[in-house]
Design a protein around this motif. Sequence first.
Motif: not given
Length: 560
Positions: A34, A36, A72, A98, A100, A112
């Motif tokens: 991840d 992000s 992500s 990123i 969503f 985020g």
Amino acid sequence: MASSANVMYILEHREIVQAHIQNHKLTWPPSRPDDSGNVAGDAPVKVCIRVRPLLPRDEDAQSFSLVEVQDSQMIHVTHPTIRWAGGRIATKTYDADIVFSEIASSKDVYDGMRLTQEIAQLMHQDGSELSILAYGQTGTGKTFTTTSLEEQIASEIFDLTSPDCQLSIRLSILEIRGSASYDLLSEPALQPITIFAGSGSAQFQGLSVHEVSDKEALLRLIKMGRELRLTRSTSKNDTSSRSHSIVSIKISQTKEGASEAVSYLNVVDLAGSERSSIVASHDAERVKESIDTNKSLAALKDCIRARLSDKPAFVPWRGNKLTMALKGAFENRTKQTREGHTSPSSKLFIIACVSPSVIDIEDTLNTLKYVTPFQLSAASAVDATVRQSDLQTSDDPRSWSHARSKTYITRNMPKLAALADRLLPHPSSTIASLFPLNAQALELLTNTPAPSETVPPDPRVLGAARPWISSYHKKLQDLAGKCAALDAAAAGGGKRAFGVVATASAGVRAGSMAGANSKGGLLAVLNGTDPSAHETGRVQRIFEDGTPWKAIERLESANR
Ligand SMILES: Nc1ncnc2c1ncn2[C@@H]1O[C@H](COP(=O)(O)OP(=O)(O)OP(=O)(O)O)[C@@H](O)[C@H]1O
């Protein structure tokens, strides 16, 4: 809503398409950790993608989702394509700073994007500007997204200032509708605004500016502007916002004994992008507005591109009212942060709002095509980091990334290693686009049953594709001629090397090579300037008697 033969075709073959999506999942590359947190880095432009959930209207139309969010930063979009064999289903993979998914809440989006940190940093840097733009087809959640971001910003901006600073917040809300502009906070309402380019800056004649002292006042004014815009759309019997709305917040922070730091924050709900085939069905006024909207979105793209340039570049912000209003977002200057490192003076987040529904698939692809070129940071990150897993060769080569494909060629195809950069010049070029890997090749490679991807040709689809197919035929013929000439030249020089026939110079898109392969066994990559780097006839023979992937293996061992 897009409605075309392609869409009908996908809806009619729901089971096949959904099976393809499930099979494609088995070929996904490993998820990245991840990442992000990277979104807070210093790239001047960040690309976010937000997928909205299916809506009741999608369900009513028996539509279903073609979009899968892997993690992500990665999203897979399945779509119909036309190939030699008829209708076919393909899946494209996109990277973003990123992504969503449809279950992300508004708070997830705000967190985020790390907006609390971004705004706190903005407020401390005199002359800096942060712009958040929601882009996408009509009905994909731009207003839904910007509304919640504005509310969250309004709720916390007053708390982000240091206790020893005096804060002043000034708000204006501008609407650009076609070629006209209006003040959404004026008294009386909707005063026309004149926007023009002064020397080095844009001027807004008649735009009211409102000083607000607390979050309630800020929220109330933002809500008022939004409702006015919405009422206008509804009174014109629109189901969509036909205007750009720009909420601009000027933040001045003064610390005792220090100079004032002035920064700017813009939240922009862009008008829905529309394809020309849809625009044509509107009345004259609406057609004109849609043309103006599309022009402004094209101008925006040019300015963002210029902003992404490493060197000082000419930014054509004077060309359009939208780009004039966002001029500060394209400034390419750097600032010294309080910690002593440099940071760009302007940052821009573009949120691509997309629908996952089959009926919107063409618009979803168009939206992703518009925004993904802005995402230089992820492309170079993927390029620069070859992960350990990239070195494994046991899984599906169709899912290999650009970096992995390049590594594979460099390490395992010695005769092609020096050409790797030219063979795969772009982040979207992969081994799968060089060597079309069909279902049987996958089966041979992975020992798993081939997914049934090819669906019978649909006369409606093929009818629409006929001109495209004829021009493709012609290009292939040119290509074949060129290859034969090169082959003869190399044979004459007694110099025959490993080689494949290519598309770049002939202008045939690499992705279309599946057709080339099934048609005549003519495959691959033409190194147009080097007559030694090919062996067309031999490649052709090998491909005629085997699947592409097996053929590549045989070519490799023959050339070791
Ligand atoms: N993430 C989401 N979760 C739930 N509902 C959503 C989401 N995104 C959008 N919607 C719903 O989808 C519909 C369309 O959203 P919205 O009006 O924000 O689209 P838009 O892109 O602003 O469209 P337009 O350009 O036509 O104004 C709304 O009913 C909204 O509530």
